[in-house]
Design a protein around this motif. Structure first.
Motif, mmCIF file in Angstrom:
data_model
loop_
_atom_site.group_PDB
_atom_site.id
_atom_site.type_symbol
_atom_site.label_atom_id
_atom_site.label_comp_id
_atom_site.label_asym_id
_atom_site.label_seq_id
_atom_site.Cartn_x
_atom_site.Cartn_y
_atom_site.Cartn_z
ATOM 1 N N ASP A 12 -4.656 -0.876 -26.248
ATOM 2 C CA ASP A 12 -5.417 0.513 -25.322
ATOM 3 C C ASP A 12 -4.413 1.157 -24.602
ATOM 4 O O ASP A 12 -3.803 0.687 -23.672
ATOM 5 C CB ASP A 12 -6.164 0.011 -24.402
ATOM 6 C CG ASP A 12 -7.006 0.923 -23.355
ATOM 7 O OD1 ASP A 12 -6.804 1.970 -23.556
ATOM 8 O OD2 ASP A 12 -7.841 0.448 -22.864
ATOM 9 N N GLN B 103 -9.112 3.401 -33.199
ATOM 10 C CA GLN B 103 -9.192 2.552 -31.963
ATOM 11 C C GLN B 103 -10.378 1.438 -31.930
ATOM 12 O O GLN B 103 -10.233 0.314 -31.458
ATOM 13 C CB GLN B 103 -8.878 3.357 -30.622
ATOM 14 C CG GLN B 103 -8.713 2.314 -29.494
ATOM 15 C CD GLN B 103 -8.365 3.160 -28.283
ATOM 16 O OE1 GLN B 103 -8.070 4.393 -28.327
ATOM 17 N NE2 GLN B 103 -8.239 2.460 -26.954
ATOM 18 N N GLY C 11 -10.522 -8.063 -30.389
ATOM 19 C CA GLY C 11 -11.462 -8.787 -29.622
ATOM 20 C C GLY C 11 -12.242 -10.032 -30.177
ATOM 21 O O GLY C 11 -12.054 -11.329 -29.627
ATOM 22 N N THR D 55 -9.705 -2.339 -31.767
ATOM 23 C CA THR D 55 -10.058 -3.118 -30.580
ATOM 24 C C THR D 55 -11.314 -4.139 -30.736
ATOM 25 O O THR D 55 -11.199 -5.296 -30.408
ATOM 26 C CB THR D 55 -10.868 -2.019 -29.688
ATOM 27 O OG1 THR D 55 -10.095 -1.106 -29.124
ATOM 28 C CG2 THR D 55 -11.369 -2.906 -28.355
ATOM 29 N N GLN D 56 -12.061 -3.978 -32.184
ATOM 30 C CA GLN D 56 -13.159 -5.163 -32.295
ATOM 31 C C GLN D 56 -12.534 -5.990 -32.844
ATOM 32 O O GLN D 56 -12.666 -7.271 -32.562
ATOM 33 C CB GLN D 56 -14.003 -4.304 -33.353
ATOM 34 C CG GLN D 56 -15.072 -5.355 -34.053
ATOM 35 C CD GLN D 56 -15.421 -4.972 -35.549
ATOM 36 O OE1 GLN D 56 -14.677 -4.291 -36.121
ATOM 37 N NE2 GLN D 56 -16.608 -5.288 -35.631
ATOM 38 N N LEU E 111 -5.583 -7.343 -26.064
ATOM 39 C CA LEU E 111 -6.517 -5.953 -25.951
ATOM 40 C C LEU E 111 -6.032 -4.899 -25.230
ATOM 41 O O LEU E 111 -6.038 -3.585 -25.474
ATOM 42 C CB LEU E 111 -7.784 -6.483 -25.114
ATOM 43 C CG LEU E 111 -8.791 -7.154 -25.878
ATOM 44 C CD1 LEU E 111 -9.851 -8.029 -25.149
ATOM 45 C CD2 LEU E 111 -9.450 -6.391 -26.914
ATOM 46 N N ASP E 112 -5.089 -5.238 -23.927
ATOM 47 C CA ASP E 112 -4.432 -4.295 -23.225
ATOM 48 C C ASP E 112 -3.520 -3.403 -24.268
ATOM 49 O O ASP E 112 -2.947 -2.226 -24.026
ATOM 50 C CB ASP E 112 -3.722 -4.839 -22.123
ATOM 51 C CG ASP E 112 -4.896 -5.120 -20.973
ATOM 52 O OD1 ASP E 112 -5.948 -4.593 -21.304
ATOM 53 O OD2 ASP E 112 -4.749 -5.903 -20.118
#
Length: 359
Positions: A119, A161, A169, A165-166, A115-116
């Motif tokens: 981002d 993004q 996750g 991200t989804q 996740l990082d």
């Protein structure tokens, strides 16, 4: 806006010329850079799993690198990004599969690194804080920072993004639930599917779980983000074209060839939830057809149809198939009446595996 299709290869021969000339050498160079760092990991177990993930799963990075073949002028960004994110995925999968821990919080914290990584503003953390093996000499931080540095160079990343991200996750959720104590795995996976089943109305629970295990939609979104002016609506359409059916096909094929390995290791395998092998073939066939329909919504659908045929060729030509009679029978049924494109990619998959440069 319309995505540009000008430079995307539309034929198998043109695609493979790019793969041989650019993708394979540059993926290998990036993996060699990461291997040099991994060899210096102080902790024996972390070093072993880092090297094993590159040795055993190199073809994941090579396959992902195909998306860079669609935009060669951005491959200096896309190849390091794809290789780094896929290497995090493969490394953590090894750590969780052969874990000295069954702690879901440990698995969740490890996968916070993914996740990082997607981002560009995320701070680095101690991803090993909940396990005994902790000293990787900065290896995982290097992978995260490589992803972040590449992502900052993608002009439309802010639009893709939310969907990246989804997907990351969901990927992390899967890794947590499939690696916890065996008596809790199915209960947690079913409850998780129940919460998200609206995302994949045509899939069974095990097929949804398989779809969340794929990185292909992430890589396609990176490719799209390399263009100027991409909107969030376009990014959503791209996500929907790959998730769940292309992604589900990808990971069901991966589980198909790993059945014996997973049985020996006591690992959960999503191909074991069908009443018989005929039903397994039928469901994979249905997912192939849905995937083919889904990618028609994308610009340059021929490229994405080649991805689908390439997946079938890559996995069904794997040497693991030969040692498993049930899998061999399934493979023969799936390859029956194969189009020439799939046979072309089959031959190239065998050639790449056997090439000296790939050893």
């Amino acid at each position: 806006m319309k995505l540009s299709t000008r430079h995307i290869p539309q034929s198998p021969i043109r695609l493979m010329i790019r793969v041989y000339k650019y993708v394979l050498p540059e993926v290998n160079a990036e993996l060699n850079r990461l291997r040099a760092i991994a060899l210096c990991i102080p902790d024996d177990e972390l070093r072993t799993q880092a090297i094993a993930s590159m040795d055993g799963k190199k073809f994941h990075c090579q396959g992902g690198g195909v998306y860079a073949a669609a935009k060669l002028d951005q491959r200096h960004i896309l190849i390091p990004l794809i290789v780094a994110l896929q290497t995090i995925s493969d490394y953590l999968d090894n750590l969780c599969d052969r874990s000295t821990s069954l702690d879901p919080d440990d698995f969740r914290l490890l996968h916070q690194s993914m996740l990082d990584a997607v981002d560009p503003q995320a701070p680095l953390r101690d991803y090993y804080a909940l396990r005994n093996e902790r000293d990787d000499g900065g290896y995982l931080h290097e992978l995260v920072q490589t992803c972040q540095a590449c992502i900052r160079k993608l002009p439309s990343y802010s639009s893709v993004q939310p969907f990246v991200t989804q997907l990351v996750g969901l990927y992390g959720d899967l890794q947590v639930y499939k690696h916890i104590k065996k008596d809790k795995r199915e209960t947690e996976l079913l409850a998780w599917w129940d919460k998200h089943r609206g995302l994949t109305p045509r899939l069974h629970w095990n097929e949804f779980a398989a779809a969340t295990g794929s990185t292909l939609a992430m890589f396609l979104l990176f490719l799209v983000a390399a263009e100027e002016g991409v909107t969030e609506a376009v990014a959503r359409g791209v996500r929907d074209a790959y998730f769940p059916h292309v992604c589900g096909l990808h990971i069901l094929l991966d589980y198909l060839i790993d059945q014996e390995e997973d049985r020996i290791g006591g690992d959960l395998n999503f191909c074991n939830y069908y009443e018989d092998q005929m039903k397994l073939v039928e469901r994979i066939g249905d997912i192939v057809e849905n995937a083919r329909q889904d990618v028609l919504a994308l610009p340059a659908p021929r490229f994405h149809r080649m991805v689908i045929e390439g997946l079938l060729a890559l996995y069904l030509s794997d040497p693991k198939v030969r040692g498993q009679e049930d899998v061999k029978r399934v493979s023969k049924r799936l390859m029956k009446k194969s189009p020439l494109t799939r046979l072309f990619f089959w031959g190239n998959s065998v050639l790449i595996r056997n090439s000296k440069a790939n050893r």
